[in-house]
Design an enzyme around this catalytic site. Sequence first.
Site, PDB file in Angstrom:
ATOM      1  N   PHE A 157       0.803  -1.229   0.000  1.00  0.00           N
ATOM      2  CA  PHE A 157       0.000   0.000   0.000  1.00  0.00           C
ATOM      3  C   PHE A 157       0.828   1.267   0.000  1.00  0.00           C
ATOM      4  O   PHE A 157       0.365   2.325  -0.404  1.00  0.00           O
ATOM      5  CB  PHE A 157      -0.947   0.017   1.219  1.00  0.00           C
ATOM      6  CG  PHE A 157      -0.294   0.491   2.490  1.00  0.00           C
ATOM      7  CD1 PHE A 157      -0.140   1.852   2.747  1.00  0.00           C
ATOM      8  CD2 PHE A 157       0.193  -0.410   3.437  1.00  0.00           C
ATOM      9  CE1 PHE A 157       0.480   2.302   3.904  1.00  0.00           C
ATOM     10  CE2 PHE A 157       0.812   0.029   4.595  1.00  0.00           C
ATOM     11  CZ  PHE A 157       0.953   1.398   4.816  1.00  0.00           C
ATOM     12  N   LYS A 181      -0.763  -7.004  -9.417  1.00  0.00           N
ATOM     13  CA  LYS A 181      -1.746  -7.158  -8.334  1.00  0.00           C
ATOM     14  C   LYS A 181      -1.399  -6.118  -7.271  1.00  0.00           C
ATOM     15  O   LYS A 181      -0.556  -6.328  -6.411  1.00  0.00           O
ATOM     16  CB  LYS A 181      -1.663  -8.576  -7.747  1.00  0.00           C
ATOM     17  CG  LYS A 181      -2.916  -9.087  -7.104  1.00  0.00           C
ATOM     18  CD  LYS A 181      -3.355  -8.536  -5.781  1.00  0.00           C
ATOM     19  CE  LYS A 181      -2.497  -8.495  -4.593  1.00  0.00           C
ATOM     20  NZ  LYS A 181      -3.062  -7.551  -3.563  1.00  0.00           N
ATOM     21  N   GLU A 184      -4.968  -4.033  -2.255  1.00  0.00           N
ATOM     22  CA  GLU A 184      -6.413  -3.752  -2.329  1.00  0.00           C
ATOM     23  C   GLU A 184      -6.776  -2.480  -1.560  1.00  0.00           C
ATOM     24  O   GLU A 184      -7.875  -1.964  -1.693  1.00  0.00           O
ATOM     25  CB  GLU A 184      -7.217  -4.955  -1.820  1.00  0.00           C
ATOM     26  CG  GLU A 184      -7.018  -5.326  -0.344  1.00  0.00           C
ATOM     27  CD  GLU A 184      -5.784  -6.185  -0.079  1.00  0.00           C
ATOM     28  OE1 GLU A 184      -4.757  -6.021  -0.772  1.00  0.00           O
ATOM     29  OE2 GLU A 184      -5.834  -7.033   0.850  1.00  0.00           O
ATOM     30  N   SER A 234       5.154  -6.926   3.584  1.00  0.00           N
ATOM     31  CA  SER A 234       5.679  -7.241   4.916  1.00  0.00           C
ATOM     32  C   SER A 234       6.478  -8.549   4.892  1.00  0.00           C
ATOM     33  O   SER A 234       6.278  -9.399   4.014  1.00  0.00           O
ATOM     34  CB  SER A 234       4.520  -7.352   5.911  1.00  0.00           C
ATOM     35  OG  SER A 234       3.609  -8.323   5.451  1.00  0.00           O
ATOM     36  N   CYS A 289       9.709   1.521   4.018  1.00  0.00           N
ATOM     37  CA  CYS A 289      10.636   0.475   4.452  1.00  0.00           C
ATOM     38  C   CYS A 289      12.035   1.018   4.682  1.00  0.00           C
ATOM     39  O   CYS A 289      12.895   0.298   5.150  1.00  0.00           O
ATOM     40  CB  CYS A 289      10.670  -0.638   3.422  1.00  0.00           C
ATOM     41  SG  CYS A 289      11.332  -0.082   1.846  1.00  0.00           S
ATOM     42  N   GLU A 387       8.978  -3.860  13.425  1.00  0.00           N
ATOM     43  CA  GLU A 387       8.679  -2.752  12.509  1.00  0.00           C
ATOM     44  C   GLU A 387       7.404  -2.051  12.984  1.00  0.00           C
ATOM     45  O   GLU A 387       6.343  -2.673  13.061  1.00  0.00           O
ATOM     46  CB  GLU A 387       8.474  -3.301  11.089  1.00  0.00           C
ATOM     47  CG  GLU A 387       8.250  -2.205  10.071  1.00  0.00           C
ATOM     48  CD  GLU A 387       8.129  -2.740   8.645  1.00  0.00           C
ATOM     49  OE1 GLU A 387       7.498  -3.795   8.446  1.00  0.00           O
ATOM     50  OE2 GLU A 387       8.665  -2.086   7.732  1.00  0.00           O
TER      51      GLU A 387
HETATM   52  P1  NAD Z   1       1.345  -6.534   3.149  1.00  0.00           P
HETATM   53  O1  NAD Z   1       2.351  -7.613   3.275  1.00  0.00           O
HETATM   54  O2  NAD Z   1       0.209  -6.522   4.093  1.00  0.00           O
HETATM   55  O3  NAD Z   1       0.695  -6.533   1.678  1.00  0.00           O
HETATM   56  C1  NAD Z   1       1.502  -6.580   0.526  1.00  0.00           C
HETATM   57  C2  NAD Z   1       0.743  -7.340  -0.563  1.00  0.00           C
HETATM   58  O4  NAD Z   1       0.490  -8.656  -0.112  1.00  0.00           O
HETATM   59  C3  NAD Z   1      -0.586  -6.709  -0.912  1.00  0.00           C
HETATM   60  O5  NAD Z   1      -0.749  -6.738  -2.305  1.00  0.00           O
HETATM   61  C4  NAD Z   1      -1.601  -7.590  -0.188  1.00  0.00           C
HETATM   62  O6  NAD Z   1      -2.807  -7.710  -0.898  1.00  0.00           O
HETATM   63  C5  NAD Z   1      -0.910  -8.934  -0.116  1.00  0.00           C
HETATM   64  N1  NAD Z   1      -1.190  -9.678   1.111  1.00  0.00           N
HETATM   65  C6  NAD Z   1      -1.494  -9.175   2.336  1.00  0.00           C
HETATM   66  N2  NAD Z   1      -1.639 -10.174   3.225  1.00  0.00           N
HETATM   67  C7  NAD Z   1      -1.424 -11.316   2.567  1.00  0.00           C
HETATM   68  C8  NAD Z   1      -1.432 -12.685   2.948  1.00  0.00           C
HETATM   69  N3  NAD Z   1      -1.692 -13.068   4.192  1.00  0.00           N
HETATM   70  N4  NAD Z   1      -1.161 -13.613   2.010  1.00  0.00           N
HETATM   71  C9  NAD Z   1      -0.890 -13.242   0.743  1.00  0.00           C
HETATM   72  N5  NAD Z   1      -0.876 -11.956   0.326  1.00  0.00           N
HETATM   73  C10 NAD Z   1      -1.134 -11.004   1.223  1.00  0.00           C
HETATM   74  O7  NAD Z   1       2.170  -5.155   3.203  1.00  0.00           O
HETATM   75  P2  NAD Z   1       1.576  -3.680   3.247  1.00  0.00           P
HETATM   76  O8  NAD Z   1       1.006  -3.444   4.597  1.00  0.00           O
HETATM   77  O9  NAD Z   1       0.750  -3.434   2.058  1.00  0.00           O
HETATM   78  O10 NAD Z   1       2.922  -2.834   3.061  1.00  0.00           O
HETATM   79  C11 NAD Z   1       3.760  -2.475   4.147  1.00  0.00           C
HETATM   80  C12 NAD Z   1       4.892  -3.464   4.300  1.00  0.00           C
HETATM   81  O11 NAD Z   1       5.629  -3.530   3.083  1.00  0.00           O
HETATM   82  C13 NAD Z   1       5.887  -3.029   5.356  1.00  0.00           C
HETATM   83  O12 NAD Z   1       6.312  -4.156   6.076  1.00  0.00           O
HETATM   84  C14 NAD Z   1       7.035  -2.435   4.560  1.00  0.00           C
HETATM   85  O13 NAD Z   1       8.277  -2.450   5.197  1.00  0.00           O
HETATM   86  C15 NAD Z   1       7.025  -3.332   3.357  1.00  0.00           C
HETATM   87  N6  NAD Z   1       7.670  -2.711   2.215  1.00  0.00           N
HETATM   88  C16 NAD Z   1       8.906  -3.169   1.891  1.00  0.00           C
HETATM   89  C17 NAD Z   1       9.596  -2.581   0.845  1.00  0.00           C
HETATM   90  C18 NAD Z   1      10.964  -3.069   0.483  1.00  0.00           C
HETATM   91  O14 NAD Z   1      11.493  -2.627  -0.525  1.00  0.00           O
HETATM   92  N7  NAD Z   1      11.596  -3.944   1.250  1.00  0.00           N
HETATM   93  C19 NAD Z   1       9.024  -1.536   0.120  1.00  0.00           C
HETATM   94  C20 NAD Z   1       7.738  -1.109   0.479  1.00  0.00           C
HETATM   95  C21 NAD Z   1       7.066  -1.711   1.539  1.00  0.00           C
END
Ligand code: NAD
Length: 496
Positions: A157, A181, A184, A234, A289, A387
């Site tokens: 997001f 994808k 959402e 994450s 991140c 985090e």
């Molecule tokens: P998230 O892991 O909740 O969601 C990321 C994606 O995974 C979304 O498209 C979501 O629909 C999907 N998703 C969520 N839960 C899932 C599950 N249980 N099973 C399968 N798919 C699932 O992450 P977020 O809250 O959208 O983003 C924030 C996180 O992303 C933070 O931890 C941040 O550090 C990390 N992030 C990392 C980087 C990097 O380059 N390392 C860059 C941006 C964000």
Amino acid sequence: MIDNLEIIQSGKIGNYLNGQIVIPEGAEYQQIISPYTGEVIGQCPLCGRQELDAAMKFGKSVFLAWKNTHIKDRAQVLFRLKHLLENNIDELANLVALECGKLIGEAKAGILKGIEILEYGCSVPNMITGGFQEVSKGISCRLSREPLGVVASITPFNFPHMVPMWTLPIALVCGNSVILKPSEQVPLSSLKLAEMYTKAGLPDGVLNVVHGGAELVGEICDHPDIKAVSFVGSTQVAKAVYTRATASGKQALALGGAKNHLICMPDADPDFSPEQIVNSVTGCAGQRCMAAATLITVGNCDHLIKKMVAYAQSFRLGRDMGAIINRASLSRIENFIDEAMAEGGTLLVDGRNLLPEAVLANSENGNWIGPTIIDNVQPGMAIAREEVFGPVMAIIRVNTLEEAIEIENSNPYGNAAAIFTSSGAPADYVAEHASAGMLGINIGVPVPREPFSFGGWNDSRFGGGDITGQDGINFWTKKKKLTTKWVFPKNPDWMS
Ligand code: NAD
């Protein structure tokens, strides 16, 4: 500052299939809620295998034609897209701000970073030249790179426009069809981006956007016709996606969460450093991140902390910092603060219960928290280990640089680390000993500029290589080696 923010959607949004928006029949829908106001700005479908298969059908049917389009012509799409993005940056930034709560300036910065990767994509035809060598008398070997087929990019997001731009330009210019994808929670920017690719001349069906959550991610990981999956999100999900996608034979790269450390020496520039350090954890309201949420002071840095406190207290929400993505994240951040206080932390700046002064109508229903600084944090406390993903700085005080590095090294993540100092020796020490992929000296958010690629270490990344730069080209292609002989020796030996 946010201005001219219009509610641009309130109804159902669709997938982007074969160059058109298609509202999926029968799918469940989830509300898209603006972090600024708490208002519903749209309904995002939560798709599954059926909608994924529809996208796959288009992606597969155009793959060969796109692959066979000369790479220089593929790159022309990116050149045209660059101009479109630049000319529409205000609208794009408003959309990013509306759905994810960033300030307009932050949203624009993310779009410009995406354009930098687009420019890298434009230059891929000049870098993907492969190799050629006469390996024995009369025998030559040629190396070339080919696209993989239909590939997928799953994004988080917190950068609704930029993170898709880490993968799309390189995957597409290399000749793949892509299924995007998006999160959402922020699907609107990806839809807009897909429309702009079409306007830039990308043939229909080469880029398809399918919306959904965990179920759809699982389907993508398992789908037999998807050749590679990139994921950003994450750590827990990154690890699961990497494991599941590779188990079904796919190439996978999954970037995860982070816990970045910023080490501060007493000789850090007293005018420049305090604001930079606070900006690292308050930019994007701490939801990035690369945020350095743990400040480790080595020796007496009270003169710097005093300035950080004054600067953090001067913040006005909506002007200097945006909103938190949703209510659950806000509560989670507040819980970290409560817990740190209960465990003996000292609250120097309390951002709880703050609201923007006069930014938007209804902003009192948004998800707001101001900069928060907690002193006397111990390394074992949850706020020091996990985090937080909010604008909360935890200060750990140590006496030596070795202690600071021990704390940094013992953290399971490894995205970034930074030091603020006016001396070369401690800077060199941190550069050598920190266990992170991206390091900063007097830079609080050490995002490498292209062509230096983006990617962390340890639990911040699963899979080999970075997500941008040359590693991006490597990830989205496979190598082909051609060995040729046109001279036929009379007495061949093993090398001929
Ligand atoms: P998230 O892991 O909740 O969601 C990321 C994606 O995974 C979304 O498209 C979501 O629909 C999907 N998703 C969520 N839960 C899932 C599950 N249980 N099973 C399968 N798919 C699932 O992450 P977020 O809250 O959208 O983003 C924030 C996180 O992303 C933070 O931890 C941040 O550090 C990390 N992030 C990392 C980087 C990097 O380059 N390392 C860059 C941006 C964000």
